[in-house]
Scaffold this motif. Structure first.
Motif, PDB file in Angstrom:
ATOM      1  N   UNK A   1     102.653  73.623 -17.216  1.00  0.00           N
ATOM      2  CA  UNK A   1     102.487  74.727 -15.878  1.00  0.00           C
ATOM      3  C   UNK A   1     103.865  74.062 -14.859  1.00  0.00           C
TER       4      UNK A   1
ATOM      5  N   UNK B   1     107.211  75.327 -16.201  1.00  0.00           N
ATOM      6  CA  UNK B   1     107.567  76.520 -15.585  1.00  0.00           C
ATOM      7  C   UNK B   1     107.164  76.348 -14.096  1.00  0.00           C
ATOM      8  N   UNK B   2     106.623  76.008 -13.187  1.00  0.00           N
ATOM      9  CA  UNK B   2     107.052  75.821 -11.827  1.00  0.00           C
ATOM     10  C   UNK B   2     108.624  75.283 -11.415  1.00  0.00           C
TER      11      UNK B   2
ATOM     12  N   UNK C   1     111.384  75.763 -13.000  1.00  0.00           N
ATOM     13  CA  UNK C   1     111.857  76.735 -13.462  1.00  0.00           C
ATOM     14  C   UNK C   1     112.651  77.912 -12.860  1.00  0.00           C
TER      15      UNK C   1
END
Lengths: 281, 246
Positions: free
Chosen positions: A130, A133-134, A136
């Motif tokens: 997570x 992803x954040x 990214x």
């Protein structure tokens, strides 16, 4: 009054205004990083001396180069990086990253760089994936692209199993690896890695160094600070040594070893600074 | 404004609610417990339902509590170096602040919804229609902005999350004692008129009593809350950008 360097000298500083280069935006610059007479002075609190963290530092880093920035604790490595990535404003001198001045072109610079801070800086309540992803998404990456790159990076650094756990339970070494993955997820043109392997066990450190080495093949410019001088010797194209805020040597590891007629870079370091790099670590 | 970045940050903020038990308690369970406690303590049929008088104040109190959670959250991010890291990404500070404002407004709406449902369950009677209830929620969303602003100011002057908790009560207690569920006297009104919670509670009381939403009283309260909240949140963002984001 004793300052950070253990000296009891009174420091009187005349601060020059920040000098902008004439050509502020030059995306076709032949260097990834150009630093000229860079200086950073931290104003001392009332009754305390000012601290010269970086003094008159100049160097250039070519595209695709793995540039090692070596120095003992408190030498000015992190302050130099912080000026290059826009977290600190230079007191004077110029710093240009990929043709953009750090003062006026910071928004352009932020699109091009990846920063791995010295202390792992992640959201503790999120899992490893997570967090990746954040960040990214903050670099405008697409979900599929993030997933693909995340899987590859996690596998390379043997962090896949832990990646679905909250980072609150990560060991120091795992946090540092995650810290580095986050900084490289968007495949930056220039990566600033500030002591990325401190606190890692030897196996994780080896994997991380292999990974950093692999970035060279992708023509990424890496600006690296480290205390592990033998690894810097093996990996870096060029190294610069900074001590007490001043750049005291720069060159390829081989040239420096030859110049000082010693066996390795560690001995070069001892010869020019009079101490081991790991002192005080 | 970058929607993808704002949504990513918003998702992160909302995930915090389910991942951090202490945060979950402060944000959702505490207002619920408070409403239940007051509901049972003051809903005495023999004495008359004084709980009805307290519900508007409980709505406001739930929103005031955001001051503490916002200040804690920002000081923790700063302590962990996450704010500095975010500063090295292409995300703009306005995207970051907008995501935080939105997440806190959503949380305050959730708090108010919990307070409302529990209040109804323990005997709260409202004379308002659905439009009035929706207007009450809108008013609270606006009011929560001032709490976010005060939370940012608190975070800017606090060195760590512990200090932030203490300092936040400088803003929480006056609003709690001079404008929420405690009765206002002629003496306390002198101070209360300078606080947004007084106007929020006053407007909610009128709404729940079935007053016309366009009545002068409600519009004046609404205007005060809107102006106060916008000024405080802008001030909070500016102060945090200058002093708190280091």
């Amino acid at each position: 009054m004793i300052n950070d360097y253990g000296s009891d000298l009174k420091v009187s500083i005349k601060i020059k205004p920040y000098e902008k280069p004439e050509n502020i935006i030059n995306p076709n610059s032949e260097f990834s990083i150009e630093v000229q007479n860079l200086r950073k002075v931290f104003r001392g609190k009332k009754g305390y001396d000012d601290i010269i963290a970086v003094e008159d530092v100049s160097f250039k880093v070519k595209p695709g180069e793995l540039f090692g920035f070596l120095g003992p604790n408190g030498a000015g490595k992190t302050t130099t990086i912080n000026m290059l990535i826009g977290l600190e404003k230079p007191t004077s001198g110029t710093a240009i990253v990929n043709g953009y001045d750090v003062y006026d072109g910071l928004s352009h610079i932020k699109e091009l760089i990846g920063v791995c801070p010295q202390e792992p800086s992640v959201f503790k309540f999120l899992t490893g994936i997570e967090n990746i992803e954040l960040f990214g998404k903050l670099y405008s990456m697409k979900k599929a692209e993030i997933t693909d790159k995340t899987n590859k990076l996690l596998e390379f650094l043997d962090l896949s199993k832990a990646s679905r756990r909250k980072t609150k339970g990560y060991s120091g070494g795992m946090l540092r690896q995650l810290n580095m993955i986050i900084s490289l997820i968007h495949e930056p043109k220039i990566a600033f890695l500030d002591e990325p392997t401190v606190g890692m066990d030897p196996r994780a450190r080896r994997a991380t160094w292999e990974f950093i080495g692999s970035l060279k093949t992708k023509n990424k410019t890496i600006f690296l600070t480290t205390h592990y001088i033998e690894e810097a010797e093996a990996l870096c194209d060029r190294v610069a040594v900074i001590d007490y805020g001043k750049l005291i040597e720069i060159g390829t590891p081989q040239d420096l070893i030859k110049k000082y007629e010693v066996k390795n870079l560690e001995e070069v370091f001892m010869k020019i600074t009079g101490r081991k790099i790991m002192e005080g670590v | 404004m970058d929607i993808q970045k704002i949504l990513a940050l918003l998702k992160m903020e909302l995930l915090k609610l389910v991942r951090e038990p202490a945060y979950l308690f402060l944000m959702l369970l505490f207002p619920a417990v408070l409403t239940l406690t007051f509901g049972f303590a003051f809903s005495d049929p023999e004495l008359g339902n004084t709980f009805n008088v307290m519900v508007p104040g409980l709505f406001a109190y739930a929103c005031i509590f955001i001051i503490m959670t916002v200040s804690q959250s920002f000081t923790e991010l700063r302590e962990q170096g996450v704010l500095r890291r975010l500063n090295t990404t292409p995300m703009s500070s306005s995207d970051f602040m907008l995501a935080n404002l939105l997440s806190n407004m959503i949380l305050s709406m959730m708090q108010v919804a919990i307070v409302y449902v529990i209040a109804l369950l323990v005997g709260f009677n409202s004379n308002s229609d659905i439009v009035g209830i929706l207007f009450a929620f809108l008013l609270m969303a606006l009011f929560s902005l001032s709490s976010v602003g005060l939370g940012l100011i608190t975070a800017s002057i606090s060195k760590n999350a512990g200090t932030a908790t203490g300092i936040s009560f400088i803003f929480i207690l006056p609003q709690m004692f001079f404008g929420t569920f405690l009765p206002i006297t002629s003496t306390t009104r002198v101070i209360a008129v300078f606080l947004p919670s007084y106007y929020a509670t006053d407007a909610l009381t009128s709404i729940f009593n079935g007053a016309n939403l366009l009545s002068a009283n409600i519009l004046i309260d609404f205007a005060f809350i809107a102006i106060f909240s916008i000024v405080v949140v802008i001030l909070g963002i500016l102060i945090f950008k200058k002093y708190g984001n280091k």
